[in-house]
Scaffold this motif. Structure first.
Motif, PDB file in Angstrom:
ATOM      1  N   ALA A 556      66.759 -50.975 -36.775  1.00 29.06           N
ATOM      2  CA  ALA A 556      67.185 -51.105 -38.174  1.00 29.06           C
ATOM      3  C   ALA A 556      68.138 -49.970 -38.560  1.00 29.06           C
ATOM      4  O   ALA A 556      69.165 -50.197 -39.207  1.00 29.06           O
ATOM      5  N   LEU A 557      67.812 -48.746 -38.152  1.00 26.63           N
ATOM      6  CA  LEU A 557      68.667 -47.603 -38.499  1.00 26.63           C
ATOM      7  C   LEU A 557      69.964 -47.598 -37.692  1.00 26.63           C
ATOM      8  O   LEU A 557      71.000 -47.135 -38.184  1.00 26.63           O
ATOM      9  N   ARG A 558      69.936 -48.117 -36.478  1.00 24.66           N
ATOM     10  CA  ARG A 558      71.195 -48.269 -35.730  1.00 24.66           C
ATOM     11  C   ARG A 558      72.114 -49.247 -36.471  1.00 24.66           C
ATOM     12  O   ARG A 558      73.328 -49.034 -36.545  1.00 24.66           O
ATOM     13  N   PHE A 559      71.524 -50.319 -37.008  1.00 20.92           N
ATOM     14  CA  PHE A 559      72.301 -51.284 -37.793  1.00 20.92           C
ATOM     15  C   PHE A 559      72.888 -50.610 -39.039  1.00 20.92           C
ATOM     16  O   PHE A 559      74.071 -50.773 -39.352  1.00 20.92           O
ATOM     17  N   LEU A 560      72.051 -49.832 -39.729  1.00 19.28           N
ATOM     18  CA  LEU A 560      72.509 -49.125 -40.931  1.00 19.28           C
ATOM     19  C   LEU A 560      73.652 -48.171 -40.584  1.00 19.28           C
ATOM     20  O   LEU A 560      74.640 -48.064 -41.322  1.00 19.28           O
ATOM     21  N   GLY A 561      73.508 -47.485 -39.461  1.00 24.57           N
ATOM     22  CA  GLY A 561      74.553 -46.562 -39.023  1.00 24.57           C
ATOM     23  C   GLY A 561      75.869 -47.267 -38.785  1.00 24.57           C
ATOM     24  O   GLY A 561      76.934 -46.769 -39.168  1.00 24.57           O
ATOM     25  N   ARG A 562      75.803 -48.446 -38.175  1.00 25.66           N
ATOM     26  CA  ARG A 562      77.034 -49.209 -37.932  1.00 25.66           C
ATOM     27  C   ARG A 562      77.686 -49.631 -39.246  1.00 25.66           C
ATOM     28  O   ARG A 562      78.899 -49.577 -39.406  1.00 25.66           O
ATOM     29  N   GLU A 563      76.858 -50.029 -40.215  1.00 20.79           N
ATOM     30  CA  GLU A 563      77.376 -50.507 -41.495  1.00 20.79           C
ATOM     31  C   GLU A 563      77.966 -49.371 -42.339  1.00 20.79           C
ATOM     32  O   GLU A 563      78.962 -49.556 -43.039  1.00 20.79           O
ATOM     33  N   LYS A 564      77.350 -48.204 -42.284  1.00 16.24           N
ATOM     34  CA  LYS A 564      77.744 -47.096 -43.174  1.00 16.24           C
ATOM     35  C   LYS A 564      78.620 -46.039 -42.493  1.00 16.24           C
ATOM     36  O   LYS A 564      79.062 -45.086 -43.145  1.00 16.24           O
ATOM     37  N   GLY A 565      78.823 -46.170 -41.184  1.00 13.39           N
ATOM     38  CA  GLY A 565      79.623 -45.167 -40.490  1.00 13.39           C
ATOM     39  C   GLY A 565      78.841 -43.935 -40.087  1.00 13.39           C
ATOM     40  O   GLY A 565      79.420 -42.880 -39.826  1.00 13.39           O
ATOM     41  N   TYR A 566      77.495 -44.045 -40.025  1.00 15.81           N
ATOM     42  CA  TYR A 566      76.644 -42.940 -39.575  1.00 15.81           C
ATOM     43  C   TYR A 566      76.327 -43.115 -38.092  1.00 15.81           C
ATOM     44  O   TYR A 566      76.478 -44.192 -37.521  1.00 15.81           O
ATOM     45  N   ARG A 567      75.839 -42.051 -37.473  1.00 13.17           N
ATOM     46  CA  ARG A 567      75.169 -42.157 -36.169  1.00 13.17           C
ATOM     47  C   ARG A 567      73.815 -41.494 -36.328  1.00 13.17           C
ATOM     48  O   ARG A 567      73.721 -40.354 -36.796  1.00 13.17           O
ATOM     49  N   PHE A 568      72.772 -42.203 -35.956  1.00 13.38           N
ATOM     50  CA  PHE A 568      71.415 -41.672 -36.071  1.00 13.38           C
ATOM     51  C   PHE A 568      70.921 -41.178 -34.715  1.00 13.38           C
ATOM     52  O   PHE A 568      71.168 -41.801 -33.681  1.00 13.38           O
ATOM     53  N   ILE A 569      70.229 -40.048 -34.759  1.00 17.00           N
ATOM     54  CA  ILE A 569      69.497 -39.532 -33.595  1.00 17.00           C
ATOM     55  C   ILE A 569      68.024 -39.573 -33.984  1.00 17.00           C
ATOM     56  O   ILE A 569      67.658 -39.197 -35.103  1.00 17.00           O
ATOM     57  N   PHE A 570      67.179 -40.023 -33.069  1.00 19.30           N
ATOM     58  CA  PHE A 570      65.762 -40.175 -33.381  1.00 19.30           C
ATOM     59  C   PHE A 570      64.925 -39.175 -32.583  1.00 19.30           C
ATOM     60  O   PHE A 570      65.088 -39.052 -31.369  1.00 19.30           O
ATOM     61  N   LEU A 571      64.061 -38.477 -33.297  1.00 16.10           N
ATOM     62  CA  LEU A 571      63.084 -37.585 -32.663  1.00 16.10           C
ATOM     63  C   LEU A 571      61.712 -38.031 -33.123  1.00 16.10           C
ATOM     64  O   LEU A 571      61.449 -38.107 -34.329  1.00 16.10           O
ATOM     65  N   THR A 572      60.850 -38.358 -32.187  1.00 21.49           N
ATOM     66  CA  THR A 572      59.521 -38.851 -32.552  1.00 21.49           C
ATOM     67  C   THR A 572      58.454 -38.179 -31.698  1.00 21.49           C
ATOM     68  O   THR A 572      58.730 -37.732 -30.574  1.00 21.49           O
ATOM     69  N   THR A 573      57.251 -38.089 -32.248  1.00 27.96           N
ATOM     70  CA  THR A 573      56.139 -37.541 -31.462  1.00 27.96           C
ATOM     71  C   THR A 573      55.806 -38.486 -30.307  1.00 27.96           C
ATOM     72  O   THR A 573      55.351 -38.055 -29.255  1.00 27.96           O
ATOM     73  N   ALA A 574      56.058 -39.780 -30.504  1.00 29.73           N
ATOM     74  CA  ALA A 574      55.916 -40.791 -29.453  1.00 29.73           C
ATOM     75  C   ALA A 574      56.419 -42.110 -30.020  1.00 29.73           C
ATOM     76  O   ALA A 574      56.373 -42.323 -31.226  1.00 29.73           O
ATOM     77  N   VAL A 575      56.910 -42.977 -29.153  1.00 29.07           N
ATOM     78  CA  VAL A 575      57.251 -44.332 -29.599  1.00 29.07           C
ATOM     79  C   VAL A 575      55.941 -45.106 -29.701  1.00 29.07           C
ATOM     80  O   VAL A 575      55.091 -45.043 -28.805  1.00 29.07           O
ATOM     81  N   THR A 576      55.760 -45.813 -30.806  1.00 32.21           N
ATOM     82  CA  THR A 576      54.492 -46.493 -31.032  1.00 32.21           C
ATOM     83  C   THR A 576      54.719 -47.958 -31.384  1.00 32.21           C
ATOM     84  O   THR A 576      55.853 -48.419 -31.513  1.00 32.21           O
ATOM     85  N   ASN A 577      53.640 -48.696 -31.514  1.00 29.71           N
ATOM     86  CA  ASN A 577      53.669 -50.063 -32.028  1.00 29.71           C
ATOM     87  C   ASN A 577      52.305 -50.364 -32.633  1.00 29.71           C
ATOM     88  O   ASN A 577      51.421 -49.491 -32.661  1.00 29.71           O
ATOM     89  N   SER A 578      52.107 -51.572 -33.131  1.00 27.97           N
ATOM     90  CA  SER A 578      50.862 -51.892 -33.838  1.00 27.97           C
ATOM     91  C   SER A 578      49.641 -51.749 -32.938  1.00 27.97           C
ATOM     92  O   SER A 578      48.598 -51.234 -33.360  1.00 27.97           O
ATOM     93  N   ALA A 579      49.755 -52.180 -31.681  1.00 29.42           N
ATOM     94  CA  ALA A 579      48.609 -52.103 -30.768  1.00 29.42           C
ATOM     95  C   ALA A 579      48.221 -50.652 -30.489  1.00 29.42           C
ATOM     96  O   ALA A 579      47.035 -50.304 -30.470  1.00 29.42           O
ATOM     97  N   ARG A 580      49.220 -49.786 -30.293  1.00 31.50           N
ATOM     98  CA  ARG A 580      48.925 -48.377 -30.018  1.00 31.50           C
ATOM     99  C   ARG A 580      48.251 -47.715 -31.225  1.00 31.50           C
ATOM    100  O   ARG A 580      47.343 -46.891 -31.052  1.00 31.50           O
ATOM    101  N   LEU A 581      48.694 -48.063 -32.433  1.00 28.09           N
ATOM    102  CA  LEU A 581      48.069 -47.493 -33.637  1.00 28.09           C
ATOM    103  C   LEU A 581      46.606 -47.907 -33.731  1.00 28.09           C
ATOM    104  O   LEU A 581      45.734 -47.095 -34.036  1.00 28.09           O
TER     105      LEU A 581
END
Length: 590
Positions: A556-581
């Motif tokens: 979603a944020l990559r899409f926003l970056g393309r639309e607005k002219g931003y580039r996003f870098i992501f830093l996370t404690t871990a990639v997660t999903n509903s099952a992991r939560l």
């Protein structure tokens, strides 16, 4: 089609330096072991052979310490002499050393620390690989990993310059930010005078937006993670994908050209893209037929290897898509998505509750059933007492009483809660209830609760326009907003917050939203002079998720970056999903 970046989009920093730093530090720690060997020889002690030296590279966990202690004590009983070195990553905890001391082996073991807190998984994705962060902080209230997050932020600011604009929301975020700023002040000389390479940093707690993390993912990368589990940027595809008798480990990042073009796509578009890709590849192979010897030589030396590699990757991703389709068809995925969308929009709640009850009764999956219950609770700001008791009873009867503690965990974390009886009764309704029996009053309370309850999620959704209003069918091939990552039904709350704050350059105008998120004292903006920041760096944004982020949010944020002219870098404690939560909250381990 992939998300091409605008020509004026800023370049991403080179994160290969992080790998080199981590590697050099580990080599240094291991070389120290060899220095100890030399000392043994100088003191005329017998040199130890390589099989008499043990080096443990471990996470600082109590169970790991007990395992190491049992090995050391077993060697003592067997009369075996060895040297033991424990390297903790990303940091050393006093509690671990205490366990070694309690087990009577602390004097036999040397301890070191490998501060490897940032693993580049892709050109724009960094992970601390701390899946335990979520449970430890958001359930247990354990703050031990906050220092790791602070050190990671400090390392980034040291390497890539200070961050001129900082925004954040959440209790863990505020604590981490204050510690980080304190550390920056103590070591001010390291970043002083540096030109910022990254213009904005946005820190976000996972509990600010549980709803997004609990939704089924429908972008390709998210579905691969939900179905096969992506670990440290790679995935193991089994025989059902490879069409052979062996599994295949595949690295999923921007270097995989096929994957890079479909990773952010809605799954409904992926098969069409892969079919077209296969036709294009075949056309390139067919060019060989009309070639002379010189042309064939050039083709073999320059193009054939790349075409074969692309063909192999294409075959793997087609196999993955087919496997996902089979599994989702078996699970009646469309009905599941329909129920989730109804919960997000606040329609047909009674029908959705019945679907969850049926899901539990059929014993489809304990994790999936919990996820749906939590999604219902979060979107309705808690379950009415009657529904809470009924769903909990049915769940325990279907999956076993051993899950009782899990319900306690979910309640403590705010994922699955029960509305207090009478919370939503007006004065008139209270008077009515006094005129009837207690049993009837309970029924009236339940009825009014289901009708009159106004959840925070509903109010936030309305304020931020999280449920898009679309005339006709949402076009997933040409998405208009970030809602495409959930089939046009819902814009991720976390991503909308980031979008709104970046537009305003502050939380100004979002006071009501912040209040509804229960973060009135926990949202902050820290802006310094932007004199040294170039216009390019101001369009580069580091988003930090404390507690984990999903591939849907990244897309979603990559899409926003393309639309607005931003580039996003992501830093996370871990990639997660509903099952992991859900697994992090569960007391019943699979």
């Amino acid at each position: 089609m992939a998300f091409p970046h605008r020509p004026d989009a800023p370049e991403l920093p080179d994160f290969s330096m992080l790998k080199r730093l981590a590697r050099d530090q580990l080599i240094y720690l291991l070389e120290q072991q060899h220095e100890v060997d030399k000392l043994y020889k100088v003191e005329n002690k017998p040199a130890l052979s390589s099989n008499e030296q043990l080096c443990f590279l471990v996470r600082p966990r109590i169970k790991n310490m007990r395992y190491i202690a049992s090995l050391v004590n077993a060697d003592k009983l067997a009369g075996r002499t060895r040297k033991y070195k424990v390297i903790f990553s990303p940091q050393k905890f006093h509690a671990c050393e205490m366990v070694l001391e309690e087990e009577g082996v602390y004097g036999d073991v040397s301890c070191d620390e490998w501060a490897f807190s940032l693993l580049p998984l892709d050109v724009d994705l960094l992970s601390m690989e701390l899946p335990e962060f979520f449970r430890d902080y958001f359930l247990e209230g354990d703050q031990r990993w906050i220092n790791t997050a602070v050190q990671a932020l400090h390392l980034l600011s040291t390497l890539y310059g200070p961050f001129p604009n900082c925004y954040g929301i959440g209790r863990c975020t505020k604590m981490s930010y204050e510690l980080w700023r304190k550390l920056e002040e103590e070591e001010d000389g390291e970043t002083k005078g540096r030109r910022p390479e990254i213009g904005h940093i946005f820190l976000l707690d996972r509990d600010v937006d549980f709803v997004t993390a609990l939704c089924s993912q429908v972008v390709y990368e998210g579905l691969v993670d939900d179905t096969f589990r992506i670990k440290c940027g790679s995935v193991d595809f089994g025989p059902e994908v490879t069409s052979s008798d062996r599994s295949l480990k595949v690295l999923l990042n921007a270097e995989d050209k096929v994957f890079n073009e479909i990773r952010n796509e809605h799954f409904s578009n992926v098969f069409g893209f892969l079919s077209q890709k296969a036709r294009n590849l075949q056309a390139q192979y067919d060019r060989r037929r009309g070639m002379d010897i010189k042309q064939m030589k050039n083709f073999v030396s320059q193009e054939l290897k790349g075409l074969k590699q692309e063909h192999r990757l294409l075959s793997v991703h087609i196999g993955a898509c087919e496997s996902i389709m089979k599994k989702k068809t078996k699970q009646d995925f469309q009905e599941l998505i329909k129920t989730e969308h109804a919960l997000l929009e606040g329609f047909n709640i009674r029908e959705s509750t019945s679907y969850i009850e049926e899901h539990i009764d059929r014993q489809v999956s304990p994790i999936e059933s919990l996820r749906l219950m939590c999604l219902l609770s979060l979107t309705e700001n808690g379950l009415i007492p009657k529904d809470y008791r009924s769903l909990k009873t049915q769940y325990l009867q279907s999956y076993g009483p051993e899950h009782l503690l899990t319900f306690s965990n979910l309640r403590r974390a705010g994922l699955l809660t029960e509305q207090a009886p009478g919370d939503t009764l007006t004065a008139v309704e209270s008077k009515v209830s006094k005129l009837v029996t207690d049993k009837a009053a309970g029924k009236i309370t339940d009825a009014f609760s289901s009708l009159a309850k106004r959840s925070n999620f509903r109010a936030i959704s309305k304020k931020l326009n999280l449920i898009p209003r679309v005339d006709g069918e949402y076009d997933l091939k040409v998405p208009r907003d970030m809602a495409y990552v959930f089939s046009g039904a819902y814009v991720p709350l976390s991503c909308r917050l980031i979008e709104q704050v970046l537009e305003r350059r502050s939380w100004q105008g979002l006071d009501e939203v912040v209040r509804l998120l229960n973060c009135s004292e926990l949202a902050f903006t820290d802006m310094t002079k932007e004199d040294k920041a170039s216009s390019e760096s101001l369009r580069l944004i580091l988003v930090v998720f404390l507690g984990g982020c999903t591939f849907s949010e990244i897309s979603a944020l990559r899409f926003l970056g393309r639309e607005k002219g931003y580039r996003f870098i992501f830093l996370t404690t871990a990639v997660t999903n509903s099952a992991r939560l859900m697994e992090a909250m569960s007391e019943v381990k699979a």
